[in-house]
Enzyme design. Structure first.
Site, PDB file in Angstrom:
ATOM      1  N   ASP A 310       0.865  -1.173   0.000  1.00 52.30           N
ATOM      2  CA  ASP A 310       0.000   0.000   0.000  1.00 52.30           C
ATOM      3  C   ASP A 310       0.904   1.225   0.000  1.00 52.30           C
ATOM      4  OD1 ASP A 310      -2.510   1.445   0.294  1.00 52.30           O
ATOM      5  OD2 ASP A 310      -1.766   1.929   2.292  1.00 52.30           O
ATOM      6  N   THR A 312       0.497   4.579   0.751  1.00 55.11           N
ATOM      7  CA  THR A 312       0.477   5.459   1.915  1.00 55.11           C
ATOM      8  C   THR A 312       0.924   4.697   3.151  1.00 55.11           C
ATOM      9  OG1 THR A 312      -1.357   6.664   0.927  1.00 55.11           O
ATOM     10  CG2 THR A 312      -0.916   7.055   3.258  1.00 55.11           C
ATOM     11  N   ASP A 561      -1.273  -0.172   6.510  1.00 55.31           N
ATOM     12  CA  ASP A 561      -1.461   0.378   7.848  1.00 55.31           C
ATOM     13  C   ASP A 561      -2.856   0.938   8.061  1.00 55.31           C
ATOM     14  OD1 ASP A 561      -1.340   2.574   6.219  1.00 55.31           O
ATOM     15  OD2 ASP A 561       0.053   3.716   7.472  1.00 55.31           O
TER      16      ASP A 561
END
Length: 805
Positions: A310, A312, A561
């Site tokens: 991911d 970000t 996250d």
């Protein structure tokens, strides 16, 4: 004078529940109404001792050791002391791993926010009591069962419990189940069931995070040991029968030789060494602030050939900065005078930021750049929290002059129709790796399903993402290790591609918009194999993409996250969460990077490869011994001759050619990617090597029986057979130790020197009952071993070609 409309609205705002008072908490603690389910990151000390001591093979070895203590001498019982030492090492190493895991688990433990005496405070999960008021926000996990007291667009995902993927919109009075997590909005709920009464706690009561069984390595070793047990029983019975009944021996001598035949069949050190290697791996990773919540995750990540990232929080740091605010044509229709458009839009952005009590990283950057304006207040009459599924948030705002308007803030290509002129600006900015949000004025209410239809674009908020300084090196590491990196993000594909290109990711210049991906699993898998960067991916799509890659035979790791990563993390072979990520991601991930550094992943991969590659090596050593021991026993039974060895001889051989070298080889560096089919890969070498060793040793033994006569013949026969078996076993070790480094060559030579010391030292000769008689037979033993070594080399090469791994 206050605004009547504002006063009326404030009168209808719900008063937040103050929560329990200190005396009420104390009363519930006294009654035992506490969330007392222990959070265990490892086995208890008693379980560790029991698992290492009370094993099937320790029981067999223990009984044989007691037998030797009765019949003597003590040097034939050395194998018993070796087992005690090895077991102690295993217990000590696992206790060290437990200490590391427990300390890291405390660091990574979630601390929910509860209201006590009207003030919010973060407490450990175990500190929650019945009726506690627990606040919720995006990414928070519901740690106990309860009922909703307050809800502001609260959407909860219960898929981990019910399997239902769609989030559930919660209203006051609705139930909340422990184990579910918030995907959007916020609110608070009162704890109704705590401790073992909670739903998730009942499901997980018997589960322990620290487990060694759910892995191919452990399962393969268990299968091998099962086969060994079945082979060992009939072989041992035949050996007992031949040595005790058919041979006219002193019964003590018969028992010693029977024990000598059975002991080496047991690959007891293999299980122990695997546990030690895993435990040391946990300790090493713990020093790097990496919490391994499930031990086989070390092995699993070593087998990974695709890692999904991911953007970000993984490639970029969590924070962002607003670099520019671009007004669009719609700003003129925002009801402002000429020249005041930007100031008005800044106020709207500030009011939008204030309307969200739990802003994400993008909104936090906007709040930092455009704080809520002083003076007359903007009023929020309704809000729509950001959701990664819909890609926008919104609020109904009343300006200080009484004008009401509905505003949306989110992805431009989601809020605007294809071909809108504003999208051209967006594409230019995305191509530079910038993130762009659109502020638009809606003509419909927030509760209208078509709220995005006909919006009037007002401004573009340009955000600059902070690249992780170590991300580029980590991506290069994966490329060098033949691990494909796939960047999967909810952001615009072009923007994600530009960020990935800056970090040097191969294939980043051809980003794919996930909305154009085929839904069919096989077709999606092909598209994923071809591409490297995917944008505008929904949470459900992330999950589908992981499944499509697995369908094509890939072992997939997923990092993330955010709460939008939870479903994919749960389904991936290995889920990796950042320590600063949402509580929900940390709960489902097998590995948590407590230092929030993506650069730690190569260490985890390297540790897993070291463990698996080295255990595969040493397993071949252990099982070669098992094969030649079984074969020798069968040949002895069929030939009706005394067993050639005493227990002390095989203890010496096992120590020098297996035990000591295996310990060093198991902890050595190893960068080779783990391969599947552990049992097949080990047995394809162990069976021919053991067969060659067994046949050659028995041939040397029969030759020695024919050559030596008279008193002392049996000791001379045993010594010749021991020399042959040692030299062949040493050659197997030399093959296993490849590719050679200085210390591997030194290890093999040191083991050879150890055997020469025994042969050259009188008291060691006597202790181990080893004495080479004459010159003809010892040199014949060397010659037989040399022929066997040449056959081993040929067999090794043939097996490699005939049965490739």
């Amino acid at each position: 004078m206050s605004d009547p409309a504002q006063t009326a609205t404030e009168e209808h705002l719900p008063v937040p529940h103050p929560g329990l008072s200190a005396p009420e908490v104390a009363e519930r603690v006294a009654r035992g109404e506490v969330n007392d389910v222990p959070v265990r990151s490892s086995r208890s000390t008693a379980e560790i001792v029991r698992a290492n001591v009370f094993t099937r093979f320790n029981a067999i070895i223990g009984v044989l050791f007691l037998i030797i203590l009765v019949v003597g001498p003590i040097q034939d019982g050395l194998f018993g002391f070796v087992i005690v030492a090895n077991t102690a090492i295993g217990i000590i190493q696992e206790l060290r791993a437990k200490k590391t895991l427990d300390s890291l688990a405390v660091i990574g433990e979630a601390r929910p926010t509860v209201r006590r005496d009207g003030a919010p405070c973060a407490i450990p999960t175990s500190g929650i009591v019945l009726d506690d008021v627990i606040e919720l926000g995006p990414g928070d996990k519901c740690v106990v069962d309860g009922r909703v007291l307050e809800a502001d667009g609260l959407e909860i995902d219960e898929s981990l419990l019910t399997g239902e993927a769609d989030p559930v919109l919660k209203r006051p009075g609705d139930p909340v189940m422990s184990g579910s997590f918030v995907v959007a909005g916020g609110g608070a709920f009162a704890a109704a069931k705590v401790g073992r009464e909670a739903y998730a706690a009942r499901l997980a009561e018997e589960a322990s995070r620290f487990t060694l069984v759910h892995s191919e390595l452990r399962t393969g070793i268990s299968r091998i040991l099962k086969y060994v047990t079945w082979m060992m029983i009939p072989t041992a019975i035949g050996l007992i029968f031949s040595q005790w009944i058919l041979q006219d021996h002193d019964w003590r001598e018969a028992v010693r030789r029977m024990v000598a035949g059975i002991v080496p069949m047991v690959p007891e050190g293999l299980v122990l060494l695997t546990s030690v290697a895993f435990a040391i791996g946990v300790i090493r990773l713990g020093r790097k602030q990496c919490l391994v919540q499930e031990l086989p995750a070390i092995e699993g990540l070593a087998r990974v050939d695709v890692v999904c990232l991911d953007k970000t929080g993984t490639l970029t740091e969590g924070g962002m900065d607003v670099s520019e605010l671009r007004l669009l044509d719609g700003a003129a229709s925002a009801g402002t005078a000429p020249g005041e458009g930007e100031a008005y839009v800044r106020q709207v952005l500030g009011a939008l930021g204030k309307a969200d009590p739990r802003p994400n990283a993008s909104l936090q950057a906007i709040i930092d750049a455009y704080p809520s304006p002083d003076g007359p207040h903007w009023q929020c009459t309704d809000s729509l929290p950001f959701s990664s599924a819909r890609k926008y948030s919104g609020a109904a705002l009343r300006s200080p002059d009484g004008e009401s308007a509905t505003w949306l803030l989110g992805a431009p290509d989601v809020l605007l129709p294809a071909g809108d002129p504003a999208l051209a600006h967006v594409e230019d900015l995305n191509a530079k790796g910038l993130r762009v949000l659109l502020l638009a004025r809606a003509t419909r209410g927030l509760d209208d399903p078509g709220v995005t239809d006909g919006v009037r674009p007002t401004g573009l908020v340009v955000l600059e993402q902070r690249l992780r300084p170590d991300a580029g090196a980590t991506l290069r590491y994966f490329a060098e290790q033949d691990v494909s990196a796939k960047v999967i993000s909810g952001d615009n594909a072009v923007s994600v591609g530009a960020v990935a290109a800056k970090l040097g990711l191969t294939g980043a210049k051809g980003p794919v918009d996930a909305r154009r991906l085929p839904a069919e699993r096989e077709a999606m898998g092909r598209a994923l194999d071809e591409g490297a960067v995917f944008g505008r991916v929904t949470p459900q799509q992330k999950r589908d993409m992981v499944g499509a890659l697995q369908h094509r035979g890939h072992t997939v790791a997923m990092t993330g996250d955010g709460v939008n990563d939870v479903l994919a993390l749960k389904d991936a072979d290995i889920g990796v969460s950042m320590g600063s990520g949402s509580e929900a991601t940390r709960a489902v991930a097998q590995i948590v990077l407590l230092n929030n550094s993506f650069a730690t992943l190569p260490s985890v991969v390297a540790e897993g490869r070291r463990v698996i590659g080295n255990i595969t090596r040493v397993a071949t050593l252990f099982l070669t011994k098992t094969v030649y021991s079984v074969l020798l026993a069968i040949l002895v039974v069929c030939s009706q001759v005394p067993y050639p060895f005493l227990p002390r001889h095989l203890t010496l051989l096992s120590t020098l050619t297996i035990g000591v070298p295996a310990f060093f080889l198991a902890l050595a560096p190893n960068k080779e990617r783990a391969k599947p089919h552990f049992v097949r890969r080990v047995m394809r070498y162990a069976i021919p090597a053991g067969a060659i060793a067994g046949v050659a040793t028995f041939a040397a033994y029969l030759l020695a029986r024919h050559y030596y006569t008279g008193p002392g013949a049996r000791d001379a026969e045993t010594s010749a057979a021991t020399l042959t078996l040692f030299l062949i076993s040493l050659w197997v070790l030399a093959i296993i130790a490849r590719p050679y480094t200085w210390w591997r060559i030194g290890l093999v030579l040191a083991m050879a020197a150890g055997f020469l010391v025994v042969l050259a030292t009188p008291w060691l000769q006597h202790f181990f009952a080893l004495k080479l008689v004459g010159e003809t037979m010892p040199w014949a033993a060397v010659a037989i071993a040399a022929v066997a070594a040449a056959v081993l080399e040929l067999a090794w090469r043939w097996v490699g070609r005939r049965f490739p791994a």
